[in-house]
Design an enzyme around this catalytic site. Sequence first.
Site: not given
Length: 289
Positions: A64, A86, A89, A257
């Site tokens: 991101h 998000h 976070e 991820h």
Amino acid sequence: MKDQICYDDYQKTASWLLSQTQHRPKVAIICGSGLGMLADALKCQDSFPYSDIPGFPQSTVQGHAGRLVFGELKGKTCVCMQGRFHMYEGHSLCKTTFPVRVFKLLGVETLIVTNAAGSLADSYQVGDIMIIKDHINFPGLAGLNPLNGPNDEKFGPRFPPMSGVYDKDLRKIAFDLCKSMGVSQFIQEGVYCMVGGPNFESIAEARLLHRLGVDAVGMSTAPEVVVATHCGMRVFGLSLITNKVVKSYNDTEAVNHEAVLEVSKLRSQTLQMLVTELVSRMDINNNTT
Ligand SMILES: O=P(O)(O)O[C@@H]1C[C@H](O)[C@@H](CO)O1
């Protein structure tokens, strides 16, 4: 940034952006994990790192980039978030959805959300693209809603309906486009479910979601869609299926991820083409100044 955000805060950020670019977008695109290349198709770009934009939160997740990019897709002016926020976070839900209200004040009428997601539907394959038909907002059902707190009628009503929010006409156009692009074999339509993350699902959780009729699960999107719908935007959403969620105790594979980001790369061109063509077919009046 403080947690309670008022109209003036959104307005300040919007005014700053309007003073920095000539672009006047009618469409906003939020790029999911590893999908930042969607912004690469924009012509005549003006881009701003989030750290330069007054009031903007910061991205902390790999994949991101943290840039807001303005530009044109086939002559239609768009703004694209290369990187979203998000809940996991540590952002409050009003911070994760802050850009959506800023977009509203910029004049945006349509929001395109994209995300990376794991599939629960047995018929889905890694690399499939799911057109989102509806969502289950698990944090929302449990009381974690970006609309909590005093309602600002300037944005929308206290009790907004959430039925039929993923625009039917845009979904139909997207299906037809996929046919003409020759990619229908990996296009699905289904229900996206947001969970809080950041851990991936346990097997029991995956089985629960499967029983509930969830087709794909991720950790974003629903709050942005709730806020966009509240302020009257049209919404279209795509999930890229980056992994199959582990539902069997015999399965030794575990998602991570890095694998999510790898699969995002695999379908980047198709997604870019689909979003570009969809925007070009949208019925919008373009003001460039
Ligand atoms: O921003 P999105 O929803 O695409 O990101 C998904 C969910 C997690 O943030 C991450 C997990 O790999 O990808």
